[in-house]
Design an enzyme around this catalytic site. Structure first.
Site, short mmCIF file in Angstrom:
data_model
loop_
_atom_site.label_atom_id
_atom_site.label_comp_id
_atom_site.label_asym_id
_atom_site.label_seq_id
_atom_site.Cartn_x
_atom_site.Cartn_y
_atom_site.Cartn_z
N GLY A 29 -12.84 14.89 9.07
CA GLY A 29 -13.53 13.77 8.44
C GLY A 29 -12.71 12.51 8.52
N GLU A 30 -13.39 11.40 8.45
CA GLU A 30 -12.69 10.12 8.46
C GLU A 30 -13.46 9.15 7.58
OE1 GLU A 30 -11.69 8.60 12.30
OE2 GLU A 30 -10.39 7.09 11.39
N GLY A 31 -12.81 8.69 6.52
CA GLY A 31 -13.46 7.73 5.63
C GLY A 31 -12.69 6.42 5.67
N PHE A 33 -10.71 5.40 3.50
CA PHE A 33 -9.40 5.49 2.84
C PHE A 33 -8.54 6.65 3.31
CE2 PHE A 33 -12.56 3.61 -0.01
CZ PHE A 33 -12.01 2.34 -0.14
N GLY A 34 -8.95 7.29 4.40
CA GLY A 34 -8.11 8.38 4.89
C GLY A 34 -8.77 9.18 6.00
N VAL A 35 -7.95 10.02 6.64
CA VAL A 35 -8.43 10.90 7.70
C VAL A 35 -8.08 12.33 7.30
CG1 VAL A 35 -8.50 11.27 10.19
CG2 VAL A 35 -7.73 9.08 9.30
N VAL A 36 -8.98 13.27 7.58
CA VAL A 36 -8.77 14.66 7.19
C VAL A 36 -8.72 15.55 8.44
CG1 VAL A 36 -9.71 16.59 5.84
CG2 VAL A 36 -9.97 14.24 5.01
N LYS A 56 -5.03 15.65 4.38
CA LYS A 56 -5.64 14.32 4.30
C LYS A 56 -4.51 13.30 4.32
CE LYS A 56 -9.29 13.06 1.59
NZ LYS A 56 -10.07 12.62 0.39
N ASP A 168 -18.09 10.87 -7.09
CA ASP A 168 -18.55 10.91 -5.70
C ASP A 168 -19.16 12.28 -5.39
OD1 ASP A 168 -19.03 9.84 -3.21
OD2 ASP A 168 -16.99 10.13 -2.47
P1 ADP Z 1 -13.13 11.90 2.78
O1 ADP Z 1 -12.36 10.96 1.94
O2 ADP Z 1 -12.99 11.64 4.25
O3 ADP Z 1 -14.56 12.04 2.35
P2 ADP Z 1 -12.83 14.71 1.99
O4 ADP Z 1 -11.78 15.16 1.03
O5 ADP Z 1 -14.23 14.68 1.49
O6 ADP Z 1 -12.38 13.30 2.57
O7 ADP Z 1 -12.75 15.63 3.28
C1 ADP Z 1 -13.48 15.34 4.45
C2 ADP Z 1 -14.11 16.61 5.02
O8 ADP Z 1 -13.09 17.54 5.34
C3 ADP Z 1 -15.04 17.32 4.07
O9 ADP Z 1 -16.35 16.84 4.10
C4 ADP Z 1 -14.95 18.75 4.55
O10 ADP Z 1 -15.80 18.95 5.66
C5 ADP Z 1 -13.52 18.85 5.04
N1 ADP Z 1 -12.63 19.42 4.00
C6 ADP Z 1 -11.96 18.75 3.05
N2 ADP Z 1 -11.23 19.57 2.27
C7 ADP Z 1 -11.43 20.81 2.75
C8 ADP Z 1 -10.96 22.13 2.40
N3 ADP Z 1 -10.10 22.34 1.37
N4 ADP Z 1 -11.37 23.18 3.13
C9 ADP Z 1 -12.22 23.01 4.18
N5 ADP Z 1 -12.71 21.82 4.55
C10 ADP Z 1 -12.33 20.73 3.86
MG MG Z 2 -15.62 13.20 1.05
#
Ligand code: ADP
Ligand code: MG
Length: 353
Positions: A29-31, A33-36, A56, A168
């Site tokens: 994911g990428e928002g 405020f951060g990249v995951v 993240k 959220d």
């Molecule tokens: P953002 O600020 O980008 O919304 P999130 O914390 O929602 O960040 O994480 C982005 C995406 O990463 C989530 O929608 C999910 O698909 C995946 N993700 C985040 N945390 C986990 C986790 N603990 N296990 C599996 N997938 C996760």
């Molecule tokens: Mg999110």
């Protein structure tokens, strides 16, 4: 004192990590405020399978998000993704970024699952263990949706009891944990802890307009700007009572319920259109229904039919969540005690035995 001591000891025995310990995998994911990323540990110890962690890299709000995750782990761990560690990674960029590590809970968020044509049947065996012996139809769909709603409300109730408002709540931030076979909440990046005044000033620009309650500001705009921490601690239970900030999450959860009942409201554009329609009806769901039902599509009619099962208790719960005034919305705890969940509760019990 005890609490701080315990937190200190816990911290001491938890693994600590640094940048070089991680091998980056797929971007999840990428928002703004951060990249995951999905990540694995560089030094493969026996207990660490490949890619079983999530990282993240967060910017300015990372510090608050670490704080929230630490607090959740101590107060209500099972409600949110399992947090491992968070730190300031200052070697690469000037100013640095916050790195947050969780266990990888599973492949799918509720948003992913809801996108499937099969929903909610694609979730059935995941959460109920086995296929129910009921023909496919609204009764069976309703039972699956009940279970999902109960799990989300359970997580919310424990977050709210801890004093945290998520702000959220949306299908993208609800992950299916393959380990516990339940849905859990993720992404505390916009959360507020009102008991200690952390992130007290509402950051309205963090709110997702698709799922945000109409009040926008979680605290009344009359509330003075962030008091110092000790003042906030003394005041916040009162403020909580007065402003009921937890009801913001309830509204968002009501919209998820709505989307689960009505397949045609699952796309972004249809949800945005629904929000416009509801606003035109002064946020009165009953008026919205009245305006639509005479010329409702088969899909809409089916959604109403599902919510009308068992004397309309589903519709009753939905309308108690999606209301204009926070004070008139139900709480997570009260929602869990709603008759909508009665039969489902009995089913869950028989499944556990
Ligand atoms: P953002 O600020 O980008 O919304 P999130 O914390 O929602 O960040 O994480 C982005 C995406 O990463 C989530 O929608 C999910 O698909 C995946 N993700 C985040 N945390 C986990 C986790 N603990 N296990 C599996 N997938 C996760
Ligand atoms: Mg999110």
């Amino acid at each position: 004192f005890d609490m701080f001591f315990l937190a200190f000891v816990e911290r001491l025995f938890r693994p600590t990590f640094k940048k070089d310990d991680f091998v980056l995998g797929k971007k999840l994911g990428e928002g703004a405020f951060g990249v995951v990323y999905r990540v694995s540990l560089a030094k493969k110890s026996s207990s660490n399978k490949e890619g079983d962690l999530v990282l993240k890299k967060a910017t300015e709000y990372g510090a608050v998000e670490i704080w929230m995750n630490e607090r959740v782990r101590r107060a209500c761990a099972s409600s949110c993704a399992d947090f491992v560690y968070g730190f300031l990674e200052s070697s690469s960029k000037k100013g640095g970024e916050y790195w947050l590590i969780w266990r990888f809970e599973g492949e799918s968020t509720l948003a992913d699952l809801m996108q499937s044509k099969e929903f909610p049947y694609n979730v059935e065996t995941m959460i109920l263990g086995e296929v129910q012996d009921l023909p496919k139809g609204i009764e069976r769909e309703n039972r699956i949706i009940q279970t999902i709603m109960r799990q989300i409300l359970f997580c919310l109730d424990s977050l709210h009891s801890t004093g945290i408002v998520h702000r959220d709540i949306k299908p993208q931030n609800i992950i299916f944990s393959e380990g516990s076979r339940t849905f859990k909440i993720i992404d505390l990046g916009a959360a507020a802890d009102l008991r200690v005044g952390i992130n007290y000033i509402p950051k309205e620009f963090l709110l997702d307009p698709r799922y945000a309650a109409p009040e926008q500001y979680i605290m009344s705009t009359q509330t003075p700007s962030a008091p110092s921490a000790p003042v906030a601690t003394a005041l916040s239970p009162v403020l909580w009572q007065m402003n009921l900030p937890d009801r913001f999450d309830i509204y968002s959860t009501g919209l998820i319920f709505l989307q689960m009942a009505f397949p045609s409201l699952r796309t972004d554009s249809s949800l945005i259109q629904f929000n416009r329609q509801l606003k035109r009806c002064d946020y009165d769901l009953v008026a919205w229904r009245r305006s639509l039902e005479p010329r409702a599509s088969p899909d809409l009619r089916r959604g109403f039919e599902l919510l009308d099962l068992d004397g309309g208790i589903g519709w009753e719960l939905l309308t108690s969540m999606v209301r204009y005034k926070p004070r008139q919305r139900t709480s997570a705890k009260a929602a869990l005690a709603h008759p909508y969940f009665d039969r489902e509760g009995l089913l869950a019990l028989s499944f556990m035995q």
